[in-house]
Design a protein around this motif. Sequence first.
Motif, PDB file in Angstrom:
ATOM      1  N   ARG B  37      42.680 -15.644  16.984  1.00  0.00           N
ATOM      2  CA  ARG B  37      43.245 -14.358  16.592  1.00  0.00           C
ATOM      3  C   ARG B  37      44.538 -14.461  15.793  1.00  0.00           C
ATOM      4  N   THR B  38      45.262 -15.552  15.973  1.00  0.00           N
ATOM      5  CA  THR B  38      46.540 -15.669  15.248  1.00  0.00           C
ATOM      6  C   THR B  38      46.490 -16.722  14.134  1.00  0.00           C
ATOM      7  N   GLY B  39      45.475 -17.594  14.180  1.00  0.00           N
ATOM      8  CA  GLY B  39      45.390 -18.647  13.169  1.00  0.00           C
ATOM      9  C   GLY B  39      46.328 -19.816  13.459  1.00  0.00           C
ATOM     10  N   ARG B  40      46.925 -19.811  14.641  1.00  0.00           N
ATOM     11  CA  ARG B  40      47.826 -20.913  14.998  1.00  0.00           C
ATOM     12  C   ARG B  40      47.089 -21.934  15.850  1.00  0.00           C
ATOM     13  N   ASP B  41      47.294 -23.229  15.555  1.00  0.00           N
ATOM     14  CA  ASP B  41      46.677 -24.279  16.353  1.00  0.00           C
ATOM     15  C   ASP B  41      47.564 -24.521  17.580  1.00  0.00           C
ATOM     16  N   VAL B  42      47.310 -23.730  18.611  1.00  0.00           N
ATOM     17  CA  VAL B  42      48.151 -23.765  19.807  1.00  0.00           C
ATOM     18  C   VAL B  42      47.819 -24.982  20.655  1.00  0.00           C
ATOM     19  N   ASN B  43      48.849 -25.596  21.219  1.00  0.00           N
ATOM     20  CA  ASN B  43      48.627 -26.761  22.080  1.00  0.00           C
ATOM     21  C   ASN B  43      48.459 -26.322  23.531  1.00  0.00           C
ATOM     22  N   ILE B  44      47.551 -27.015  24.217  1.00  0.00           N
ATOM     23  CA  ILE B  44      47.268 -26.658  25.620  1.00  0.00           C
ATOM     24  C   ILE B  44      48.492 -26.887  26.511  1.00  0.00           C
ATOM     25  N   GLY B  45      49.311 -27.862  26.144  1.00  0.00           N
ATOM     26  CA  GLY B  45      50.531 -28.110  26.918  1.00  0.00           C
ATOM     27  C   GLY B  45      51.490 -26.930  26.846  1.00  0.00           C
ATOM     28  N   ALA B  46      51.576 -26.323  25.659  1.00  0.00           N
ATOM     29  CA  ALA B  46      52.427 -25.141  25.483  1.00  0.00           C
ATOM     30  C   ALA B  46      51.881 -23.972  26.297  1.00  0.00           C
ATOM     31  N   VAL B  47      50.549 -23.871  26.316  1.00  0.00           N
ATOM     32  CA  VAL B  47      49.915 -22.782  27.071  1.00  0.00           C
ATOM     33  C   VAL B  47      50.259 -22.906  28.559  1.00  0.00           C
ATOM     34  N   TYR B  48      50.103 -24.110  29.093  1.00  0.00           N
ATOM     35  CA  TYR B  48      50.372 -24.283  30.532  1.00  0.00           C
ATOM     36  C   TYR B  48      51.859 -24.151  30.863  1.00  0.00           C
ATOM     37  N   ALA B  49      52.708 -24.648  29.984  1.00  0.00           N
ATOM     38  CA  ALA B  49      54.148 -24.514  30.236  1.00  0.00           C
ATOM     39  C   ALA B  49      54.526 -23.038  30.328  1.00  0.00           C
ATOM     40  N   THR B  50      53.941 -22.228  29.439  1.00  0.00           N
ATOM     41  CA  THR B  50      54.231 -20.784  29.434  1.00  0.00           C
ATOM     42  C   THR B  50      53.594 -20.089  30.629  1.00  0.00           C
ATOM     43  N   LEU B  51      52.355 -20.477  30.936  1.00  0.00           N
ATOM     44  CA  LEU B  51      51.680 -19.864  32.093  1.00  0.00           C
ATOM     45  C   LEU B  51      52.443 -20.141  33.389  1.00  0.00           C
ATOM     46  N   LEU B  54      55.391 -17.863  33.438  1.00  0.00           N
ATOM     47  CA  LEU B  54      54.995 -16.472  33.716  1.00  0.00           C
ATOM     48  C   LEU B  54      54.630 -16.291  35.190  1.00  0.00           C
ATOM     49  N   GLU B  55      53.998 -17.310  35.756  1.00  0.00           N
ATOM     50  CA  GLU B  55      53.630 -17.233  37.175  1.00  0.00           C
ATOM     51  C   GLU B  55      54.885 -17.234  38.049  1.00  0.00           C
ATOM     52  N   ALA B  56      55.859 -18.043  37.644  1.00  0.00           N
ATOM     53  CA  ALA B  56      57.129 -18.084  38.395  1.00  0.00           C
ATOM     54  C   ALA B  56      57.838 -16.730  38.334  1.00  0.00           C
ATOM     55  N   LYS B  57      57.634 -16.003  37.232  1.00  0.00           N
ATOM     56  CA  LYS B  57      58.245 -14.666  37.094  1.00  0.00           C
ATOM     57  C   LYS B  57      57.438 -13.597  37.829  1.00  0.00           C
ATOM     58  N   GLY B  58      56.261 -13.983  38.324  1.00  0.00           N
ATOM     59  CA  GLY B  58      55.422 -13.022  39.030  1.00  0.00           C
ATOM     60  C   GLY B  58      54.579 -12.164  38.102  1.00  0.00           C
ATOM     61  N   LEU B  59      54.450 -12.574  36.839  1.00  0.00           N
ATOM     62  CA  LEU B  59      53.694 -11.762  35.873  1.00  0.00           C
ATOM     63  C   LEU B  59      52.220 -12.166  35.807  1.00  0.00           C
ATOM     64  N   THR B  60      51.907 -13.360  36.290  1.00  0.00           N
ATOM     65  CA  THR B  60      50.507 -13.802  36.350  1.00  0.00           C
ATOM     66  C   THR B  60      50.258 -14.446  37.709  1.00  0.00           C
ATOM     67  N   SER B  61      48.982 -14.575  38.029  1.00  0.00           N
ATOM     68  CA  SER B  61      48.609 -15.338  39.226  1.00  0.00           C
ATOM     69  C   SER B  61      47.447 -16.241  38.834  1.00  0.00           C
ATOM     70  N   SER B  62      47.150 -17.227  39.649  1.00  0.00           N
ATOM     71  CA  SER B  62      46.072 -18.152  39.289  1.00  0.00           C
ATOM     72  C   SER B  62      45.294 -18.579  40.524  1.00  0.00           C
ATOM     73  N   GLN B  63      44.067 -19.020  40.256  1.00  0.00           N
ATOM     74  CA  GLN B  63      43.248 -19.587  41.334  1.00  0.00           C
ATOM     75  C   GLN B  63      42.352 -20.673  40.743  1.00  0.00           C
ATOM     76  N   THR B  64      42.028 -21.642  41.562  1.00  0.00           N
ATOM     77  CA  THR B  64      41.234 -22.783  41.110  1.00  0.00           C
ATOM     78  C   THR B  64      39.748 -22.463  41.207  1.00  0.00           C
ATOM     79  N   GLY B  65      38.990 -22.830  40.134  1.00  0.00           N
ATOM     80  CA  GLY B  65      37.548 -22.610  40.122  1.00  0.00           C
ATOM     81  C   GLY B  65      36.807 -23.859  40.571  1.00  0.00           C
ATOM     82  N   GLU B  66      35.510 -23.866  40.267  1.00  0.00           N
ATOM     83  CA  GLU B  66      34.674 -25.001  40.664  1.00  0.00           C
ATOM     84  C   GLU B  66      34.736 -26.099  39.609  1.00  0.00           C
ATOM     85  N   PRO B  67      34.632 -27.360  40.015  1.00  0.00           N
ATOM     86  CA  PRO B  67      34.577 -28.459  39.041  1.00  0.00           C
ATOM     87  C   PRO B  67      33.284 -28.399  38.222  1.00  0.00           C
TER      88      PRO B  67
END
Lengths: 154, 109
Positions: B37-51, B54-67
């Motif tokens: 959507r943005t045309g930017r080659d985003v790195n997965i490390g940047a995604v997780y660092a931000t996530l 955001l989770e520490a701020k209480g803006l997102t939550s996460s749960q582990t799925g199946e392998p």
Amino acid sequence: MRRILYAILLPGASEHLIGDLEEEAQSHPPFWLLRHVLLAAAYQANLLETAAATAFLVGIPLLVTFELRRFALTMIPFRESADFSNLSLLTGALAIATLTAWETRLLGGRWLPVAGATALTFAITALTNAPAVLTVAAFLGGSLATLHRRGNIA
Amino acid sequence: MPKGDALGGFEQLILLALARLGEEAYGVSIRKEISVRTGRDVNIGAVYATLDRLEAKGLTSSQTGEPTAERGGRAKRYFRLTGAGAGALEESCRAFAGMVKGLNWGGLG
């Protein structure tokens, strides 16, 4: 090969991050993956921590090693090859320090056991004049065992 | 949201991706959604660092799925917006839209 790449550049990284990279690897060329693994390592701060750990861990052991060697050369007259080169020792020391920093990261930043193992490794290298490559191999074996235990490699 | 906790640009993109992806939001899908959507080659490390931030701020939550096999037997970590995250995103987008509204693009530069 990819597992080795992850283990070296992303030690201690979360399972889901490695899983994501593995999933992406199915649809991207190797260079793309290498670039993203390197960037992910930077974002994970592994490179920074590794550099800091290396600076801390290499300094004192290196000085101690050279002092121990000098001491050993004066005290042990029957050593077979007392004239081993400083360059060889330095190369071995740097290799061990790199592995040490890596293992420190693997162990979640627990410095004491790794620093102790490193000091012992350096002492053995200096006092027995064991070939550095053997010492490094032993240390690498320990690191691989750690990786295996943590499930980073099969 | 307290003053000083305004969303950063990339945080906003991540939250928008979560809003779009719904139940299917995990590292790879979030990275792809933003890249496409943005045309930017985003790195997965940047995604997780931000996530993580955001989770520490209480803006997102996460749960582990199946392998899964294609991931070498490793599990996915699914993310979703919390109520606070949805509110922060809406507020941020309103502010952005307010700034953009009526802008004369032709007169810029």
